[in-house]
Design a protein around this motif. Structure first.
Motif, PDB file in Angstrom:
ATOM      1  N   ILE A 176     -66.282  43.742  32.943  1.00 53.98           N
ATOM      2  CA  ILE A 176     -66.621  43.558  31.525  1.00 53.98           C
ATOM      3  C   ILE A 176     -66.185  44.783  30.732  1.00 53.98           C
ATOM      4  CG2 ILE A 176     -68.543  43.357  29.900  1.00 53.98           C
ATOM      5  CD1 ILE A 176     -69.942  41.602  32.027  1.00 53.98           C
ATOM      6  N   GLY A 177     -66.420  45.972  31.279  1.00 55.60           N
ATOM      7  CA  GLY A 177     -66.020  47.196  30.602  1.00 55.60           C
ATOM      8  C   GLY A 177     -64.514  47.340  30.480  1.00 55.60           C
ATOM      9  N   ALA A 178     -63.778  46.780  31.433  1.00 54.83           N
ATOM     10  CA  ALA A 178     -62.322  46.870  31.393  1.00 54.83           C
ATOM     11  C   ALA A 178     -61.737  46.098  30.213  1.00 54.83           C
ATOM     12  CB  ALA A 178     -61.725  46.344  32.698  1.00 54.83           C
ATOM     13  N   PHE A 179     -62.455  45.111  29.722  1.00 51.58           N
ATOM     14  CA  PHE A 179     -61.970  44.318  28.603  1.00 51.58           C
ATOM     15  C   PHE A 179     -62.351  44.891  27.246  1.00 51.58           C
ATOM     16  CE2 PHE A 179     -61.377  41.142  31.896  1.00 51.58           C
ATOM     17  CZ  PHE A 179     -60.183  40.572  31.504  1.00 51.58           C
ATOM     18  N   ASP A 180     -63.058  46.015  27.213  1.00 52.31           N
ATOM     19  CA  ASP A 180     -63.445  46.624  25.939  1.00 52.31           C
ATOM     20  C   ASP A 180     -62.250  46.931  25.029  1.00 52.31           C
ATOM     21  OD1 ASP A 180     -66.153  46.401  26.256  1.00 52.31           O
ATOM     22  OD2 ASP A 180     -66.417  48.436  27.051  1.00 52.31           O
ATOM     23  N   PRO A 181     -61.146  47.492  25.541  1.00 54.95           N
ATOM     24  CA  PRO A 181     -60.009  47.734  24.635  1.00 54.95           C
ATOM     25  C   PRO A 181     -59.449  46.450  24.031  1.00 54.95           C
ATOM     26  CG  PRO A 181     -59.742  48.987  26.651  1.00 54.95           C
ATOM     27  CD  PRO A 181     -60.910  48.076  26.862  1.00 54.95           C
ATOM     28  N   VAL A 182     -59.447  45.369  24.798  1.00 53.44           N
ATOM     29  CA  VAL A 182     -58.946  44.091  24.281  1.00 53.44           C
ATOM     30  C   VAL A 182     -59.876  43.573  23.182  1.00 53.44           C
ATOM     31  CG1 VAL A 182     -58.392  41.704  24.891  1.00 53.44           C
ATOM     32  CG2 VAL A 182     -57.857  43.553  26.477  1.00 53.44           C
ATOM     33  N   ILE A 183     -61.173  43.719  23.402  1.00 48.21           N
ATOM     34  CA  ILE A 183     -62.151  43.278  22.402  1.00 48.21           C
ATOM     35  C   ILE A 183     -61.994  44.087  21.126  1.00 48.21           C
ATOM     36  CG2 ILE A 183     -64.617  43.173  21.887  1.00 48.21           C
ATOM     37  CD1 ILE A 183     -65.019  42.625  24.929  1.00 48.21           C
ATOM     38  N   GLN A 184     -61.840  45.405  21.262  1.00 46.52           N
ATOM     39  CA  GLN A 184     -61.670  46.256  20.085  1.00 46.52           C
ATOM     40  C   GLN A 184     -60.367  45.935  19.353  1.00 46.52           C
ATOM     41  OE1 GLN A 184     -62.073  50.213  21.602  1.00 46.52           O
ATOM     42  NE2 GLN A 184     -64.302  50.067  21.797  1.00 46.52           N
ATOM     43  N   LEU A 185     -59.325  45.607  20.107  1.00 47.04           N
ATOM     44  CA  LEU A 185     -58.056  45.222  19.484  1.00 47.04           C
ATOM     45  C   LEU A 185     -58.215  43.940  18.672  1.00 47.04           C
ATOM     46  CD1 LEU A 185     -54.971  45.633  19.190  1.00 47.04           C
ATOM     47  CD2 LEU A 185     -54.731  44.172  21.208  1.00 47.04           C
ATOM     48  N   ALA A 186     -58.882  42.945  19.243  1.00 46.65           N
ATOM     49  CA  ALA A 186     -59.083  41.672  18.535  1.00 46.65           C
ATOM     50  C   ALA A 186     -59.903  41.885  17.269  1.00 46.65           C
ATOM     51  CB  ALA A 186     -59.766  40.662  19.452  1.00 46.65           C
ATOM     52  N   GLN A 187     -60.936  42.734  17.364  1.00 47.75           N
ATOM     53  CA  GLN A 187     -61.741  43.012  16.178  1.00 47.75           C
ATOM     54  C   GLN A 187     -60.924  43.775  15.136  1.00 47.75           C
ATOM     55  OE1 GLN A 187     -65.173  44.962  17.953  1.00 47.75           O
ATOM     56  NE2 GLN A 187     -66.422  43.188  17.436  1.00 47.75           N
ATOM     57  N   GLY A 188     -60.088  44.688  15.580  1.00 47.44           N
ATOM     58  CA  GLY A 188     -59.267  45.449  14.647  1.00 47.44           C
ATOM     59  C   GLY A 188     -58.230  44.596  13.951  1.00 47.44           C
ATOM     60  N   TYR A 235     -63.692  36.173  10.208  1.00 42.20           N
ATOM     61  CA  TYR A 235     -63.881  37.620  10.340  1.00 42.20           C
ATOM     62  C   TYR A 235     -65.276  37.944  10.866  1.00 42.20           C
ATOM     63  CZ  TYR A 235     -64.282  42.534   9.279  1.00 42.20           C
ATOM     64  OH  TYR A 235     -64.495  43.882   9.391  1.00 42.20           O
ATOM     65  N   ILE A 236     -66.270  37.305  10.299  1.00 43.08           N
ATOM     66  CA  ILE A 236     -67.644  37.542  10.759  1.00 43.08           C
ATOM     67  C   ILE A 236     -67.807  37.105  12.204  1.00 43.08           C
ATOM     68  CG2 ILE A 236     -70.050  36.844  10.421  1.00 43.08           C
ATOM     69  CD1 ILE A 236     -69.388  36.767   7.385  1.00 43.08           C
ATOM     70  N   GLY A 237     -67.216  35.976  12.556  1.00 43.81           N
ATOM     71  CA  GLY A 237     -67.277  35.496  13.941  1.00 43.81           C
ATOM     72  C   GLY A 237     -66.636  36.478  14.916  1.00 43.81           C
ATOM     73  N   MET A 238     -65.506  37.044  14.532  1.00 42.49           N
ATOM     74  CA  MET A 238     -64.839  38.010  15.406  1.00 42.49           C
ATOM     75  C   MET A 238     -65.669  39.277  15.581  1.00 42.49           C
ATOM     76  SD  MET A 238     -62.062  36.936  16.732  1.00 42.49           S
ATOM     77  CE  MET A 238     -61.313  38.442  17.269  1.00 42.49           C
ATOM     78  N   GLN A 239     -66.406  39.656  14.556  1.00 39.42           N
ATOM     79  CA  GLN A 239     -67.233  40.854  14.665  1.00 39.42           C
ATOM     80  C   GLN A 239     -68.476  40.598  15.523  1.00 39.42           C
ATOM     81  OE1 GLN A 239     -65.938  43.751  13.559  1.00 39.42           O
ATOM     82  NE2 GLN A 239     -64.242  42.410  13.043  1.00 39.42           N
ATOM     83  N   PHE A 240     -68.986  39.370  15.493  1.00 39.72           N
ATOM     84  CA  PHE A 240     -70.191  39.038  16.261  1.00 39.72           C
ATOM     85  C   PHE A 240     -69.908  38.540  17.672  1.00 39.72           C
ATOM     86  CE2 PHE A 240     -72.504  38.496  12.103  1.00 39.72           C
ATOM     87  CZ  PHE A 240     -73.364  39.558  12.326  1.00 39.72           C
ATOM     88  N   ALA A 241     -68.663  38.229  17.987  1.00 43.11           N
ATOM     89  CA  ALA A 241     -68.332  37.652  19.293  1.00 43.11           C
ATOM     90  C   ALA A 241     -68.785  38.514  20.472  1.00 43.11           C
ATOM     91  CB  ALA A 241     -66.843  37.350  19.383  1.00 43.11           C
ATOM     92  N   PRO A 242     -68.576  39.828  20.479  1.00 44.50           N
ATOM     93  CA  PRO A 242     -69.049  40.627  21.622  1.00 44.50           C
ATOM     94  C   PRO A 242     -70.567  40.597  21.780  1.00 44.50           C
ATOM     95  CG  PRO A 242     -67.425  41.862  20.380  1.00 44.50           C
ATOM     96  CD  PRO A 242     -67.747  40.643  19.584  1.00 44.50           C
ATOM     97  N   ALA A 243     -71.292  40.608  20.657  1.00 42.37           N
ATOM     98  CA  ALA A 243     -72.759  40.543  20.736  1.00 42.37           C
ATOM     99  C   ALA A 243     -73.218  39.205  21.292  1.00 42.37           C
ATOM    100  CB  ALA A 243     -73.366  40.776  19.348  1.00 42.37           C
ATOM    101  N   ILE A 244     -72.555  38.143  20.894  1.00 38.87           N
ATOM    102  CA  ILE A 244     -72.912  36.818  21.401  1.00 38.87           C
ATOM    103  C   ILE A 244     -72.657  36.748  22.906  1.00 38.87           C
ATOM    104  CG2 ILE A 244     -72.295  34.362  21.307  1.00 38.87           C
ATOM    105  CD1 ILE A 244     -71.697  34.831  18.289  1.00 38.87           C
ATOM    106  N   MET A 245     -71.538  37.323  23.356  1.00 44.12           N
ATOM    107  CA  MET A 245     -71.240  37.323  24.789  1.00 44.12           C
ATOM    108  C   MET A 245     -72.254  38.156  25.574  1.00 44.12           C
ATOM    109  SD  MET A 245     -68.945  35.217  25.353  1.00 44.12           S
ATOM    110  CE  MET A 245     -68.801  35.580  27.079  1.00 44.12           C
TER     111      MET A 245
END
Length: 108
Positions: A37-49, A85-95
């Motif tokens: 899960i931690g390995a995907f943090d850069p991908v998550i941050q990229l998608a949010q950015g 945009y709001i969905g992309m920002q909340f997606a990690p919290a939902i997961m």
């Protein structure tokens, strides 16, 4: 079968799949899952950015559509840009919520 029934069945199957996948019986497996899960943090941050400039361009496009007289299309574009945009920002919290629910469902 109606579309609503299909969505309900898909939601039940997805919940069952999440509970099955997240069933971690050993402490080692839990540690490995956290590392994955931690390995995907850069991908998550990229998608949010990337979601910010995409939403900005969509909002500008929506206002341009309003300016040329297509008010309904412009407002729809504005609405979906904001929702996306709001969905992309909340997606990690939902997961994270789904992961914690899956871990809580494990019966020992």
């Amino acid at each position: 079968m109606t579309a609503c029934q299909k969505r309900q069945i898909n939601a039940i199957l997805a919940g069952t799949a999440v509970a099955y996948v997240l069933r971690l019986e050993h402490a080692e497996a839990a540690g490995i899952a956290d590392k994955i899960i931690g390995a995907f943090d850069p991908v998550i941050q990229l998608a949010q950015g990337v979601s910010y400039p995409v939403a900005f361009l969509m909002i500008c496009g929506g206002f341009l559509l309003i300016m040329v007289g297509q008010r309904s299309k412009g407002l729809a574009m504005l609405k979906w840009a904001a929702v996306g945009y709001i969905g992309m920002q909340f997606a990690p919290a939902i997961m994270q919520i789904l992961v914690s629910v899956g871990k809580a469902m494990v019966i020992k």
